[in-house]
Design an enzyme around this catalytic site. Structure first.
Site, PDB file in Angstrom:
ATOM      1  N   GLU A 129      75.866  44.152  10.149  1.00 49.67           N
ATOM      2  CA  GLU A 129      77.340  43.661  10.967  1.00 49.67           C
ATOM      3  C   GLU A 129      77.064  43.389  12.275  1.00 49.67           C
ATOM      4  OE1 GLU A 129      79.832  43.012   9.254  1.00 49.67           O
ATOM      5  OE2 GLU A 129      79.122  43.670   7.288  1.00 49.67           O
ATOM      6  N   CYS A 164      83.751  41.966  17.803  1.00 49.25           N
ATOM      7  CA  CYS A 164      82.638  41.032  17.257  1.00 49.25           C
ATOM      8  C   CYS A 164      83.655  39.804  16.493  1.00 49.25           C
ATOM      9  CB  CYS A 164      81.912  41.590  16.086  1.00 49.25           C
ATOM     10  SG  CYS A 164      82.695  42.513  14.799  1.00 49.25           S
TER      11      CYS A 164
END
Length: 393
Positions: A129, A164
């Protein structure tokens, strides 16, 4: 968790078929610092729901949360199945030298490459991720006030850009370059005094962002903000207009409160610009034009996509959350977390009758004709095979 029955073909008659999920085994989860509790426990829940044993390595950049997890998890859950190891680079390196059945890593692409290289030595599958430069395309037919609020919430409301999926840059037409007046309403005339604005996590990241701000290629492009307080590790929301594409702020993921705006003559030019960069974890578009929405959805490759808002797509547990290309591999959230830590085992169960003579040597043109018909799904050939044709062969 229940095995799922699937169709069994006539070719294998009589038989039943199913897909049975099973635990992968012992998994390593390396979490990130920006949401240190969520990004630690969320994948752990998926891993133990799938029946695995877990070793959690919290981020040393969030030491208080790391020590809390190391103290509380062994107290309340089965310590023979779930372990917590604290530490920094040395400890993480030692963990990556071990053989795992799966590694789940949340963080940046630089470390992601190290994790993937270590996993490759043991042919260990990974979920990475990562992040990337998440673009926001703003068309000229939108409600600017609403859109500005949603962009601001996704950028500075998400840990002051330290997320993110936070918008990394805006693309719009010059005549409609967004004016984010909502920032003063959200954070006051002096944002550095606002209790609603997160500080930068540590001095290392403060200096990284400071280096982007002091870059002579962009230092004169500031149209709003720019204030910073090194003692308090705070940087105000800062907006840039038309920074060079080869500047550091446009080549690297910002992961902070800086937001460049790139202008184009026509909004469709934004697609080529986005596709010239690495694939982002999230891509955002604000428009009322349904054709533009369809084109954006078809043309742009991203881990996830949200139209007319930012960031909140990850709150839907029915959508997978993950990257593509350099923004990551694999996905989780909701049932996708269970899937990420499970092996879907194919199980076919046959009875002892219904032998097909055409399957076995010695082969003949008649047998091959029947076998070819079975593979092509021809009913006559299947019946012949089940009935034991060709006779006497």
């Amino acid at each position: 968790m229940k095995p799922k029955k699937v169709h069994a073909r006539l070719m294998t008659f009589p038989s039943t078929a199913k897909i049975a999920p099973e635990p992968i085994g012992v998994v390593l989860i390396i979490s990130a610092w920006n949401y240190p509790l969520l990004l630690s426990l969320d994948p752990v829940i998926g891993a133990i729901a799938a029946g695995n044993a877990v070793l959690l390595k919290p981020s040393e950049v969030a030491p208080t949360t790391s020590s809390l997890l190391a103290e509380l998890l062994p107290r309340y859950i089965d310590s023979t199945c779930i372990k917590v190891v604290e530490g920094g680079i040395h400890e993480t390196t030692a963990l990556l030298e071990q053989k795992w059945d799966k590694i789940f890593y949340t963080g940046n692409s630089k470390v992601g490459r190290i994790v993937m290289a270590a996993a490759a030595r043991h042919l260990t599958p990974v979920v990475l991720e990562l992040g990337g430069k998440c673009p926001v395309v703003v068309d000229s037919n939108v409600n600017l006030h609403v859109d500005a609020k949603r962009i601001a919430a996704g950028k500075w409301g998400c840990n002051n850009g330290q997320a993110c999926i936070a918008p990394d840059f805006i693309i719009t037409t010059l005549s409609f370059a967004p004016k984010l007046e909502v920032l003063e309403k959200f954070y006051g005339k002096d944002p550095l005094l606002s209790a609603d604005l997160s500080w930068v996590v540590n001095m290392n990241h403060f200096n990284r962002l400071k280096g982007m701000m002091d870059d002579e290629m962009v230092s004169d492009k500031v149209v709003l903000g720019g204030q910073r307080d090194e003692q308090e590790l705070k940087i105000a929301p800062t907006i840039y207009l038309d920074v060079p594409l080869d500047s550091t702020i446009m080549k690297e993921e910002i992961f902070g409160p800086l937001l460049p705006i790139i202008t184009v003559d026509k909004i469709h030019e934004s697609f080529g610009l986005i596709n010239s960069m690495t694939k982002p974890l999230a891509a955002y578009l604000f428009t009322r034009d349904s054709k533009l929405q369809e084109q954006f959805e078809r043309t742009i490759s991203a881990g996830g996509m949200l139209l007319n808002d930012t960031s909140i797509h990850l709150t839907n547990p029915h959508l997978p959350f993950g990257g593509v290309g350099e923004s990551g591999t694999g996905a989780y959230h909701g049932k996708f977390s269970f899937d990420a830590f499970s092996h879907r085992k194919a199980v076919l169960h046959r009875g002892f009758w219904g032998e097909a003579k055409a399957r076995y040597p010695p082969y003949s043109p008649a047998k091959l004709k029947i076998l070819r018909g079975v593979l092509e799904g021809k009913l006559v050939a299947m019946i012949q095979a089940i009935m034991g044709f060709p006779r006497g062969k």
